[in-house]
Motif scaffolding. Structure first.
Motif, PDB file in Angstrom:
ATOM      1  N   PHE A 170      58.325  -4.589 -15.348  1.00 29.89           N
ATOM      2  CA  PHE A 170      59.428  -5.052 -16.170  1.00 29.89           C
ATOM      3  C   PHE A 170      59.066  -4.914 -17.646  1.00 29.89           C
ATOM      4  CE2 PHE A 170      59.568  -7.084 -12.116  1.00 29.89           C
ATOM      5  CZ  PHE A 170      60.918  -7.160 -11.775  1.00 29.89           C
ATOM      6  N   GLU A 184      64.062  -3.731 -15.364  1.00 28.15           N
ATOM      7  CA  GLU A 184      63.134  -3.395 -14.293  1.00 28.15           C
ATOM      8  C   GLU A 184      62.965  -1.877 -14.201  1.00 28.15           C
ATOM      9  OE1 GLU A 184      62.397  -3.995  -9.459  1.00 28.15           O
ATOM     10  OE2 GLU A 184      64.189  -4.824 -10.431  1.00 28.15           O
ATOM     11  N   GLU A 222      68.145  -1.933 -14.109  1.00 23.99           N
ATOM     12  CA  GLU A 222      66.909  -1.238 -13.774  1.00 23.99           C
ATOM     13  C   GLU A 222      67.068   0.261 -13.961  1.00 23.99           C
ATOM     14  OE1 GLU A 222      66.961  -0.467  -9.047  1.00 23.99           O
ATOM     15  OE2 GLU A 222      66.719  -2.577  -9.588  1.00 23.99           O
TER      16      GLU A 222
END
Length: 529
Positions: A170, A184, A222
């Protein structure tokens, strides 16, 4: 950092642009002459023309003209003509070599569209997350700069073929892992998209620029799996090398509390320590030296708890940080299923006792099942010791584990254990049940139809306590009270809304009252008729 889009050896290429197929002498052919044998077009697109003088008809070989280039005209007659080359915009350089045929001779024309060097647009983590949440993230890769704030896994590809060659971690702008401030990087790759190999490492606190495709995965911002690669890596000036508890390498403090020493490597000016506000009531800093920080934890009267402490330093121009996680074991909290479901997802350990009502067929490992008590039911996911125990549907068991969640559904998460089988329940016919010895500590699984009891010392009740005959093909037995669920109170059977003729499965112990065989049971399942 530059993106290298300029075609290699540009100057050298220009020098070789004028050539023919007969020899290496870059002079004009007698049959056809061009004002220039190379054409250079701009990155944003456009056109350029050259003059041609031919002694015979001529044609440009269509197979040498790429899709991104248009040539007009592509053929002509003897005399003087003008050829125009046209292209659209491009992000990267491209070139081709055209073959012009005239009177049995071949003249080569080199066409190049170049792209100048440029700095890429590098997003902050906040900008990347905002772009994802807006729904306008591009389908192509973008650059993001951030500080590693948490590492989930680095799985290098080993010589024996084991390992995945990727990493999940992260990034945040300030190096902290807080609510909504991180991106992420999911199963990203190393430099140049290569697999991670042994020795390819980074740490919390390191600054990275990554390139990857941004997506929203069920609300998680992400990078799409496998699309991210490391572009640059700047090591932090501070690193937590190890933590020790009672002289042993560990980050886990005991229930009774005590001291933990963190060993620090720092190349900056001094060390400061930050403990999150929600951990200050149980964790404090006892001593700080250039190479160590000693923490003190108070005794823990609740469940497991943990926090991430931050070490910071500076070089006078820029701040650097790293984190380490400190864990303290807690008492296992005994609770009902309902209380477990109401608890927050976290590291606290819970103990639940209940009846196995079904096996979870979707678990290919065969370790998952549903447990129920009088307050509800919950999935126990991959309980260690389950297969070895031989536990089955109907058994009363005790499980210990953490509150987890899968796509909004509560469960006891992976790593939980089946602690004990409290009652191994035998499935038998009602006739066999009647022949068993009276024993309030031995439970049996019996099924049948709810019917009126007619024997002496019996009464019929399906609205409150659950008193009736349970009948299968082998016979009947008088059921004296059915609990709504394991651990429940008497008098709640009516809440199950069952009546005469319905099918019922219970786990029950056998007893006898004034010669009347009785089954005292706990509800397991039913079928309305």
């Amino acid at each position: 950092m530059k993106l290298k889009y300029l075609i290699p050896c540009f100057i050298a290429a220009i020098a070789l642009f004028a050539s023919c197929s007969d020899d290496n002498d870059p002079t004009y052919l007698d049959e056809v002459r061009l004002s220039s044998s190379y054409v250079a077009l701009p990155q944003n697109g456009g056109s350029q023309s050259i003059d041609i003088t031919a002694k015979d008809s001529w044609t440009i070989d269509a197979s040498t003209v790429p899709e991104w280039l248009s040539v007009s005209p592509a053929s002509g007659s003897a005399g003087q003509s003008n050829i125009t080359f046209n292209v659209g915009a491009t992000e990267s350089g491209r070139n081709c070599e055209l073959l012009l045929e005239c009177a049995g001779k071949t003249q080569r024309i080199n066409v190049m569209q170049y792209a100048e060097e440029k700095d890429p647009v590098i997003l902050t983590v906040a900008e990347a997350v905002a772009l994802i949440k807006s729904g306008n993230a591009p389908g192509s890769a973008v650059y993001v700069k951030g500080i590693v704030c948490r590492i989930q896994e680095i799985s290098p590809k080993k010589p024996d073929g084991s390992g995945y060659g990727n990493a999940t971690y992260f990034l945040s702008d300030d190096g902290t892992f807080g609510d909504g401030n991180w991106l992420e990087v999911y199963r990203g790759k190393w430099f140049n998209g290569a697999d991670y190999a042994p020795g390819d490492e980074f740490s919390v606190g390191d600054e990275m620029v990554i390139k990857g495709v941004l997506i929203d995965y069920n609300g998680t911002p992400e990078t799409n799996q496998g699309t991210a690669e490391v572009i640059s890596l700047t090591k932090s000036l501070i690193k937590c090398d190890s933590t020790y508890v009672a002289g042993e390498l560990s980050n886990e403090l005991p229930l009774e509390g005590g001291e933990l020493t963190a060993y620090i490597t720092c190349s900056g000016n001094g060390v400061t320590v930050e403990i999150p506000d929600n951990a200050k009531d149980w964790l404090s800093v006892k001593a700080v030296s250039p190479k160590t920080v000693t923490f003190y934890a108070r005794p823990n009267e609740g469940g497991d708890r943990n926090t991430s402490v931050t070490f910071k330093t500076t070089d006078g121009k820029k701040d650097y940080s790293c984190e380490t996680t400190i864990v303290q074991k807690g008492a296992v909290v005994a609770c009902t299923v309902a209380d477990f479901i109401a608890a927050a997802v976290g590291d606290t350990q819970y103990r639940i006792q209940g009846v196995i009502t079904s096996l979870y067929a979707s678990d290919k490992q065969g370790k998952s099942f549903t447990i129920a008590d009088h307050t509800g039911s919950v999935l126990i996911y991959r309980a260690e010791g389950f297969l070895e125990s031989g536990a089955k549907v109907g058994d009363v068991v005790t499980v210990v584990g953490k509150r987890a969640d899968f796509k909004g559904t509560p469960q006891m998460g992976a790593g939980c254990i089946l602690e004990t089988i409290d009652y191994a329940v035998e499935s038998i016919s009602i006739a066999d049940f009647r022949n068993k010895t009276d024993d309030k500590e031995k439970y049996y699984l019996i099924s049948g139809t709810i019917e009126n009891a007619t024997e002496p010392n019996t009464k019929n009740d399906v609205t409150e306590y659950g008193n009736f005959n349970l009948t299968d093909a082998s016979g009947s037995v008088y059921v004296y009270g059915v609990l709504k669920g394991w651990g429940g109170a008497k008098g709640q059977f009516g809440e199950l809304n069952l009546t005469w003729g319905d099918k019922l499965t219970i786990i029950a112990y056998k007893t006898t009252y004034k010669g009347l065989v009785e089954a005292v049971g706990v509800y397991l399942s039913s079928e309305k008729q």
